[in-house]
Scaffold this motif. Structure first.
Motif, short mmCIF file in Angstrom:
data_model
loop_
_atom_site.label_atom_id
_atom_site.label_comp_id
_atom_site.label_asym_id
_atom_site.label_seq_id
_atom_site.Cartn_x
_atom_site.Cartn_y
_atom_site.Cartn_z
N ILE A 166 0.84 -1.19 0.00
CA ILE A 166 0.00 0.00 0.00
C ILE A 166 0.88 1.24 0.00
CG2 ILE A 166 -1.88 -1.16 1.21
CD1 ILE A 166 -1.02 0.44 3.73
N ASP A 167 0.35 2.30 -0.56
CA ASP A 167 1.01 3.60 -0.55
C ASP A 167 0.18 4.50 0.34
OD1 ASP A 167 2.23 6.00 -0.95
OD2 ASP A 167 2.08 5.99 -3.13
N ILE A 168 0.73 4.91 1.47
CA ILE A 168 -0.04 5.69 2.44
C ILE A 168 -0.46 7.04 1.88
CG2 ILE A 168 1.02 4.56 4.42
CD1 ILE A 168 2.85 6.98 4.71
N ASN A 169 0.19 7.49 0.81
CA ASN A 169 -0.16 8.78 0.22
C ASN A 169 -1.33 8.70 -0.74
OD1 ASN A 169 2.05 10.16 1.51
ND2 ASN A 169 3.43 9.28 -0.02
N THR A 170 -1.58 7.52 -1.28
CA THR A 170 -2.65 7.39 -2.27
C THR A 170 -3.75 6.40 -1.88
OG1 THR A 170 -1.39 5.67 -3.45
CG2 THR A 170 -1.07 7.97 -4.14
N VAL A 171 -3.55 5.64 -0.80
CA VAL A 171 -4.54 4.64 -0.43
C VAL A 171 -5.86 5.30 -0.02
CG1 VAL A 171 -3.82 4.58 2.01
CG2 VAL A 171 -4.91 2.58 0.99
N LYS A 172 -6.97 4.68 -0.42
CA LYS A 172 -8.29 5.17 -0.05
C LYS A 172 -8.68 4.64 1.33
CE LYS A 172 -9.99 5.50 -4.80
NZ LYS A 172 -11.05 5.05 -5.76
N LEU A 173 -9.16 5.52 2.19
CA LEU A 173 -9.53 5.09 3.54
C LEU A 173 -10.66 4.06 3.51
CD1 LEU A 173 -9.42 8.47 5.53
CD2 LEU A 173 -7.73 6.63 5.51
N SER A 174 -11.54 4.17 2.54
CA SER A 174 -12.67 3.25 2.46
C SER A 174 -12.23 1.82 2.16
CB SER A 174 -13.65 3.72 1.39
OG SER A 174 -13.01 3.81 0.12
N SER A 175 -11.02 1.64 1.63
CA SER A 175 -10.51 0.30 1.32
C SER A 175 -9.82 -0.36 2.51
CB SER A 175 -9.54 0.36 0.13
OG SER A 175 -8.38 1.08 0.47
N CYS A 176 -9.58 0.40 3.56
CA CYS A 176 -8.91 -0.13 4.77
C CYS A 176 -9.97 -0.69 5.70
CB CYS A 176 -8.08 0.94 5.44
SG CYS A 176 -6.78 1.65 4.41
N GLN A 177 -10.42 -1.90 5.42
CA GLN A 177 -11.50 -2.52 6.18
C GLN A 177 -11.01 -3.58 7.16
OE1 GLN A 177 -14.88 -1.94 6.06
NE2 GLN A 177 -14.63 -0.25 4.62
N ARG A 178 -9.85 -4.18 6.85
CA ARG A 178 -9.36 -5.30 7.68
C ARG A 178 -7.88 -5.14 7.96
NH1 ARG A 178 -9.48 -10.33 4.74
NH2 ARG A 178 -9.51 -9.17 2.79
N ILE A 179 -7.44 -5.81 9.01
CA ILE A 179 -6.02 -5.85 9.34
C ILE A 179 -5.68 -7.25 9.82
CG2 ILE A 179 -6.49 -4.99 11.68
CD1 ILE A 179 -3.73 -3.68 11.61
N VAL A 180 -4.57 -7.79 9.32
CA VAL A 180 -4.04 -9.09 9.76
C VAL A 180 -2.81 -8.82 10.61
CG1 VAL A 180 -2.97 -11.24 9.03
CG2 VAL A 180 -4.95 -10.36 7.80
N LEU A 181 -2.83 -9.31 11.83
CA LEU A 181 -1.76 -9.06 12.79
C LEU A 181 -1.05 -10.36 13.12
CD1 LEU A 181 -0.21 -7.33 14.90
CD2 LEU A 181 -2.08 -7.80 16.49
N LEU A 182 0.29 -10.35 13.00
CA LEU A 182 1.12 -11.47 13.41
C LEU A 182 2.09 -10.97 14.47
CD1 LEU A 182 0.27 -12.21 10.33
CD2 LEU A 182 2.13 -13.85 10.50
N ASN A 183 1.99 -11.55 15.65
CA ASN A 183 2.83 -11.14 16.77
C ASN A 183 3.70 -12.32 17.21
OD1 ASN A 183 3.55 -9.24 19.05
ND2 ASN A 183 2.73 -10.96 20.22
N TYR A 184 5.03 -12.10 17.20
CA TYR A 184 5.97 -13.17 17.56
C TYR A 184 6.44 -12.99 18.99
CZ TYR A 184 10.20 -16.04 17.61
OH TYR A 184 11.16 -16.96 17.94
N ASN A 185 6.37 -14.08 19.76
CA ASN A 185 6.84 -14.10 21.14
C ASN A 185 8.18 -14.82 21.17
OD1 ASN A 185 7.33 -14.74 23.91
ND2 ASN A 185 5.14 -14.51 24.34
N LYS A 186 9.25 -14.09 21.42
CA LYS A 186 10.59 -14.68 21.36
C LYS A 186 10.84 -15.68 22.48
CE LYS A 186 12.87 -10.95 23.95
NZ LYS A 186 13.95 -9.93 23.91
N ASP A 187 10.08 -15.59 23.57
CA ASP A 187 10.26 -16.53 24.67
C ASP A 187 9.64 -17.90 24.36
OD1 ASP A 187 11.60 -14.60 26.19
OD2 ASP A 187 9.70 -13.79 26.96
N THR A 188 8.44 -17.89 23.81
CA THR A 188 7.75 -19.14 23.50
C THR A 188 7.97 -19.59 22.06
OG1 THR A 188 5.73 -17.96 22.89
CG2 THR A 188 5.98 -18.62 25.20
N LYS A 189 8.50 -18.69 21.21
CA LYS A 189 8.70 -18.95 19.78
C LYS A 189 7.38 -19.22 19.06
CE LYS A 189 13.40 -20.78 20.26
NZ LYS A 189 14.32 -21.90 19.91
N LEU A 190 6.31 -18.65 19.58
CA LEU A 190 4.99 -18.81 18.99
C LEU A 190 4.55 -17.52 18.30
CD1 LEU A 190 3.10 -20.82 21.76
CD2 LEU A 190 4.30 -21.71 19.73
N ILE A 191 3.75 -17.67 17.25
CA ILE A 191 3.21 -16.54 16.49
C ILE A 191 1.70 -16.51 16.68
CG2 ILE A 191 2.95 -15.51 14.20
CD1 ILE A 191 5.47 -17.03 13.35
#
Length: 312
Positions: free
Chosen positions: A170-195
């Motif tokens: 995505i280009d933050i300068n040209t992206v349409k706000l109406s198209s930002c409907q979802r977000i996929v989040l991946l969080n890594y825990n270095k202690d448990t090595k789980l995502i």
């Protein structure tokens, strides 16, 4: 004498289909597309997880991809080329645990994740008081956010590059706000090595405006004022007044343009995230050089070799 009837025939009209965008206007590369399928027999819950992953990868995936038992990996690869498919997401099940493989076509690499836990999108919706699923939620691809992967370990860099390349840039300068409907989040825990793998829907709410006022403006519904003495009670009466849903200043933004009837650029809006699923807890077990084959360049239980140039 034969009788001929003048039957009214309906002419054949070729349906007009809107062509999908094939080139990313940000990077100039072709837009990543995916196949989500399984190898081997899956129980019903994992079959539903497969459908949830297909919805998550919309719109650049085959939602109704047909699979047969006799299909092998080469069959999918032969179809992927003409259709511009760049990634495979493959679910499988062993006696010990289910697995998810994320592969880049046509030559790899392939990342194999062990699925420790998962929840279906239907499970997430049932656990919520007001589940949210707008009709246009999957019209545009999701945003991707990765957290905790900057530990300097090479296999995590490879994981970061792989997931970043699954979705269009995505280009933050040209992206349409109406198209930002979802977000996929991946969080890594270095202690448990789980995502932790999560998907959220994004919505904006104007700060300082009550829920009833928002519904009135958005849906143009006539409010029931029979129990009120004056129209001002609709705003000032307890339960109808302004709801302080957002007290954190960091959770509010100023929009560059108006979005809908309620969210205006002149006022601040609150960013709300609501989980829509699916939810998974993953562990990276193996990275293979090729497409589900080839030299092992990372293993959780063995010696590792790193070839970051494979994904460049």
């Amino acid at each position: 004498m034969a009788r001929f009837r003048n039957k009214r025939r309906t002419p054949f009209v070729r349906p007009i289909t809107k062509k999908q965008q094939t080139v990313d206007h940000v990077t100039g590369d072709k837009i990543p597309k995916s196949f989500v399928f399984c190898r081997g027999k899956l129980p019903g819950a994992l079959r539903q997880l497969q459908m949830d992953l297909r919805k998550l990868m919309l719109p650049f995936t085959a939602l109704k991809l047909k699979e047969k038992k006799r299909n092998n990996l080469k069959d999918f690869l032969n179809v992927a080329g003409p259709m511009g498919v760049t990634h495979f997401l493959i679910l499988s099940k062993t006696d010990t645990a289910p697995y998810l493989r994320v592969a880049r076509t046509p030559q790899g690499p392939t990342l194999t994740f062990k699925i420790h836990d998962y929840s279906l999108a239907s499970d997430i919706a049932q656990s919520q008081l007001r589940p949210r699923s707008p009709k246009d939620l999957f019209k545009d691809p999701p945003l991707i956010v990765l957290s905790g992967f900057g530990t300097g370990e090479q296999h995590l860099k490879l994981t970061t590059i792989m997931f970043q390349n699954i979705f269009p840039a995505i280009d933050i300068n040209t992206v349409k706000l109406s198209s930002c409907q979802r977000i996929v989040l991946l969080n890594y825990n270095k202690d448990t090595k789980l995502i932790d793998f999560r998907q959220y829907s994004i919505r904006l709410q104007p700060v300082g405006v009550s829920r009833r006022i928002r519904k009135f403006v958005q849906k143009h519904e006539v409010p029931d004022l029979r129990t009120l003495q004056d129209v001002s009670d609709f705003v000032t009466k307890a339960g109808y007044g302004s709801e302080s849903e957002v007290d954190d200043e960091a959770a509010t933004v100023s929009l560059p343009t108006d979005l809908g009837r309620v969210n205006r650029a002149t006022n601040k809006s609150a960013v709300k995230l609501q989980e829509v699923g699916p939810r998974m807890t993953l562990q990276l077990m193996k990275v293979e050089e090729g497409l589900c084959s080839g030299a092992i360049i990372f293993s959780e239980y063995g010696k590792n070799k790193y070839f970051l140039s494979l994904v460049n």
